[in-house]
Design a protein around this motif. Structure first.
Motif, PDB file in Angstrom:
ATOM      1  N   TRP A 185       0.824  -1.239   0.005  1.00 12.12           N
ATOM      2  CA  TRP A 185      -0.059   0.199   0.077  1.00 12.12           C
ATOM      3  C   TRP A 185       0.722   1.036   0.008  1.00 12.12           C
ATOM      4  N   VAL A 186       0.556   2.169  -0.676  1.00 15.12           N
ATOM      5  CA  VAL A 186       0.949   3.671  -0.579  1.00 15.12           C
ATOM      6  C   VAL A 186      -0.019   4.664  -0.764  1.00 15.12           C
ATOM      7  N   TRP A 187       0.021   5.605  -0.018  1.00 17.88           N
ATOM      8  CA  TRP A 187      -1.062   6.736   0.006  1.00 17.88           C
ATOM      9  C   TRP A 187      -1.076   7.448  -1.448  1.00 17.88           C
ATOM     10  N   ASP A 188      -1.216   6.698  -2.230  1.00 13.54           N
ATOM     11  CA  ASP A 188      -1.429   7.108  -3.927  1.00 13.54           C
ATOM     12  C   ASP A 188      -2.666   7.943  -3.976  1.00 13.54           C
ATOM     13  N   ALA A 189      -2.701   8.815  -4.732  1.00 19.56           N
ATOM     14  CA  ALA A 189      -4.116   9.520  -5.068  1.00 19.56           C
ATOM     15  C   ALA A 189      -4.868   8.694  -5.588  1.00 19.56           C
ATOM     16  N   ARG A 190      -4.503   7.646  -6.613  1.00 27.09           N
ATOM     17  CA  ARG A 190      -5.703   6.796  -6.867  1.00 27.09           C
ATOM     18  C   ARG A 190      -6.329   5.695  -5.829  1.00 27.09           C
ATOM     19  N   LEU A 191      -5.326   5.184  -5.123  1.00 23.97           N
ATOM     20  CA  LEU A 191      -5.410   4.523  -4.118  1.00 23.97           C
ATOM     21  C   LEU A 191      -6.227   4.887  -3.061  1.00 23.97           C
ATOM     22  N   THR A 192      -5.921   6.081  -2.580  1.00 22.63           N
ATOM     23  CA  THR A 192      -6.590   6.774  -1.298  1.00 22.63           C
ATOM     24  C   THR A 192      -8.097   7.084  -1.639  1.00 22.63           C
ATOM     25  N   SER A 193      -8.045   7.680  -2.888  1.00 16.29           N
ATOM     26  CA  SER A 193      -9.671   8.088  -3.444  1.00 16.29           C
ATOM     27  C   SER A 193     -10.472   6.687  -3.565  1.00 16.29           C
ATOM     28  N   GLU A 194      -9.861   5.640  -3.986  1.00 16.19           N
ATOM     29  CA  GLU A 194     -10.454   4.376  -3.800  1.00 16.19           C
ATOM     30  C   GLU A 194     -11.099   3.948  -2.649  1.00 16.19           C
ATOM     31  N   LEU A 195     -10.179   4.150  -1.571  1.00 12.84           N
ATOM     32  CA  LEU A 195     -10.407   3.732  -0.259  1.00 12.84           C
ATOM     33  C   LEU A 195     -11.583   4.844   0.219  1.00 12.84           C
ATOM     34  N   ILE A 196     -11.578   6.053  -0.062  1.00 11.58           N
ATOM     35  CA  ILE A 196     -12.641   7.031   0.251  1.00 11.58           C
ATOM     36  C   ILE A 196     -13.943   6.314  -0.347  1.00 11.58           C
ATOM     37  N   LEU A 197     -13.854   5.864  -1.370  1.00 11.49           N
ATOM     38  CA  LEU A 197     -15.073   5.273  -1.949  1.00 11.49           C
ATOM     39  C   LEU A 197     -15.625   4.051  -1.027  1.00 11.49           C
ATOM     40  N   LEU A 198     -14.848   3.258  -0.832  1.00  9.19           N
ATOM     41  CA  LEU A 198     -15.232   2.292   0.010  1.00  9.19           C
ATOM     42  C   LEU A 198     -16.008   2.642   1.327  1.00  9.19           C
ATOM     43  N   PHE A 199     -15.218   3.901   2.074  1.00  5.56           N
ATOM     44  CA  PHE A 199     -15.961   4.367   3.119  1.00  5.56           C
ATOM     45  C   PHE A 199     -17.054   5.144   2.779  1.00  5.56           C
ATOM     46  N   LEU A 200     -17.158   5.536   1.728  1.00  3.06           N
ATOM     47  CA  LEU A 200     -18.761   6.116   1.329  1.00  3.06           C
ATOM     48  C   LEU A 200     -19.664   5.026   1.220  1.00  3.06           C
ATOM     49  N   TYR A 201     -19.497   4.057   0.509  1.00  2.00           N
ATOM     50  CA  TYR A 201     -20.238   2.746   0.426  1.00  2.00           C
ATOM     51  C   TYR A 201     -20.853   2.387   1.987  1.00  2.00           C
ATOM     52  N   LEU A 202     -19.757   2.091   2.539  1.00  4.19           N
ATOM     53  CA  LEU A 202     -20.065   1.638   3.946  1.00  4.19           C
ATOM     54  C   LEU A 202     -20.756   2.656   4.784  1.00  4.19           C
ATOM     55  N   GLY A 203     -20.672   4.067   4.622  1.00  8.08           N
ATOM     56  CA  GLY A 203     -21.487   5.020   5.459  1.00  8.08           C
ATOM     57  C   GLY A 203     -22.772   5.037   4.843  1.00  8.08           C
ATOM     58  N   TYR A 204     -23.144   4.955   3.489  1.00  7.42           N
ATOM     59  CA  TYR A 204     -24.522   4.967   3.111  1.00  7.42           C
ATOM     60  C   TYR A 204     -25.249   3.906   3.675  1.00  7.42           C
ATOM     61  N   ILE A 205     -24.464   2.454   3.544  1.00  4.38           N
ATOM     62  CA  ILE A 205     -25.192   1.411   4.284  1.00  4.38           C
ATOM     63  C   ILE A 205     -25.504   1.499   5.692  1.00  4.38           C
ATOM     64  N   ALA A 206     -24.651   2.145   6.366  1.00  9.10           N
ATOM     65  CA  ALA A 206     -24.657   2.330   7.865  1.00  9.10           C
ATOM     66  C   ALA A 206     -25.783   3.359   8.111  1.00  9.10           C
ATOM     67  N   LEU A 207     -25.832   4.498   7.357  1.00 12.95           N
ATOM     68  CA  LEU A 207     -26.942   5.459   7.428  1.00 12.95           C
ATOM     69  C   LEU A 207     -28.490   4.942   7.461  1.00 12.95           C
ATOM     70  N   VAL A 208     -28.596   4.347   6.165  1.00  9.41           N
ATOM     71  CA  VAL A 208     -29.924   4.098   5.610  1.00  9.41           C
ATOM     72  C   VAL A 208     -30.495   2.936   6.807  1.00  9.41           C
ATOM     73  N   ASN A 209     -29.445   2.294   7.314  1.00 11.48           N
ATOM     74  CA  ASN A 209     -30.071   1.036   8.279  1.00 11.48           C
ATOM     75  C   ASN A 209     -30.080   1.596   9.654  1.00 11.48           C
ATOM     76  N   ALA A 210     -29.449   2.934  10.025  1.00  9.03           N
ATOM     77  CA  ALA A 210     -29.513   3.346  11.335  1.00  9.03           C
ATOM     78  C   ALA A 210     -30.812   4.146  11.647  1.00  9.03           C
ATOM     79  N   ILE A 211     -31.443   4.616  10.629  1.00  4.52           N
ATOM     80  CA  ILE A 211     -32.865   5.336  10.905  1.00  4.52           C
ATOM     81  C   ILE A 211     -34.228   4.319  10.379  1.00  4.52           C
ATOM     82  N   ASP A 212     -34.936   4.444  11.370  1.00  5.18           N
ATOM     83  CA  ASP A 212     -35.973   3.483  11.430  1.00  5.18           C
ATOM     84  C   ASP A 212     -37.221   3.918  10.474  1.00  5.18           C
TER      85      ASP A 212
END
Length: 245
Positions: free
Chosen positions: A125-152
């Motif tokens: 792993w290196v903190w390359d622009a492509r790799l870092t932005s792709e990692l952020i994409l994973l966090f966005l997916y996980l954040g979306y999943i967590a958010l929609v499941n946290a609201i009743d």
């Protein structure tokens, strides 16, 4: 003559349920067939790369997964926005169903990228622009999943998720153009709509077969998950009870 097909003919959950049920066996068959053909050509027919040797073959999984991770996020954001703007239940259900598959593709792209990076760059792993932005994409997916499941409340959950998805879509062009905007270790695109491919024909064939296989798999999984959500949300509808009976 039967009723004419219109733009919103299959916007009704009952009609989408019937259509997707008819398409699923074909989608799974296409996904399996293309995967077998793509892996065979990629690992047994395509020549060894002159620079990277055998390690380059990870691209037949890595590149399609990376492409799908970006495309699925844009599609998820689109349907989430449609559901938010027009109060379309099915659109919101499709958006929710896309998120886990998009997260899987992103995680697969990051994992296979690390396997490719070790012999190529000498590090996982290196903190390359492509790799870092792709990692952020994973966090966005996980954040979306967590958010929609946290609201009743389903409607409020869909609206909150749509807002996050739309804002997060800004990250997709950053991923795509990162190798052009910044000096990165990640190589540029090997396949472009405006230039000739930079790889042998057999390599390109294997990559395209795997890309279409990932497409078919994504459709099949998203349709299956959406059908389950329809049965859950529309449990009190007459057509669902009749189908269950």
């Amino acid at each position: 003559m039967g009723p004419r097909l219109r733009l919103f003919t299959f916007a009704a959950p009952s009609r989408f349920y019937a259509l997707s049920g008819a398409l699923l066996p074909w989608l799974w068959a296409v996904a399996a067939g293309l995967t077998l053909a793509g892996l065979y050509i990629g690992f047994f027919v395509a020549p060894t790369d002159a620079t990277q040797g055998e390690s380059y073959r990870i691209i037949f999984i890595h590149v399609p997964a990376a492409w799908m991770s970006m495309l699925l996020y844009l599609v998820m954001a689109f349907w989430a926005a449609i559901g938010w703007a027009f109060h379309a239940r099915l659109a919101s259900m499709v958006a929710r169903s896309i998120a886990p598959t998009g997260a899987l593709m992103t995680a697969l792209a990051l994992w296979t990228g690390a396997l490719w990076g070790k012999p190529t760059w000498g590090t996982w792993w290196v903190w390359d622009a492509r790799l870092t932005s792709e990692l952020i994409l994973l966090f966005l997916y996980l954040g979306y999943i967590a958010l929609v499941n946290a609201i009743d409340d389903e409607r409020r959950a869909d609206q909150a998720g749509a807002l996050l998805a739309v804002i997060g879509s800004i990250n997709v062009p950053i991923i795509y153009f990162s190798v052009k905007w910044w000096n990165t270790l990640h190589q540029g695109a090997s396949v472009s709509m405006t230039a000739a491919p930079k790889m042998a024909t057999t390599m390109l064939t294997a990559m395209l077969l795997m890309t279409f296989a990932f497409w078919a798999y994504a459709f099949a999984v998203v349709f299956t998950r959406t059908r389950a959500r329809i049965m859950e949300r529309e449990a009190h509808a007459r057509w669902v009870q009749e189908d269950a009976a």
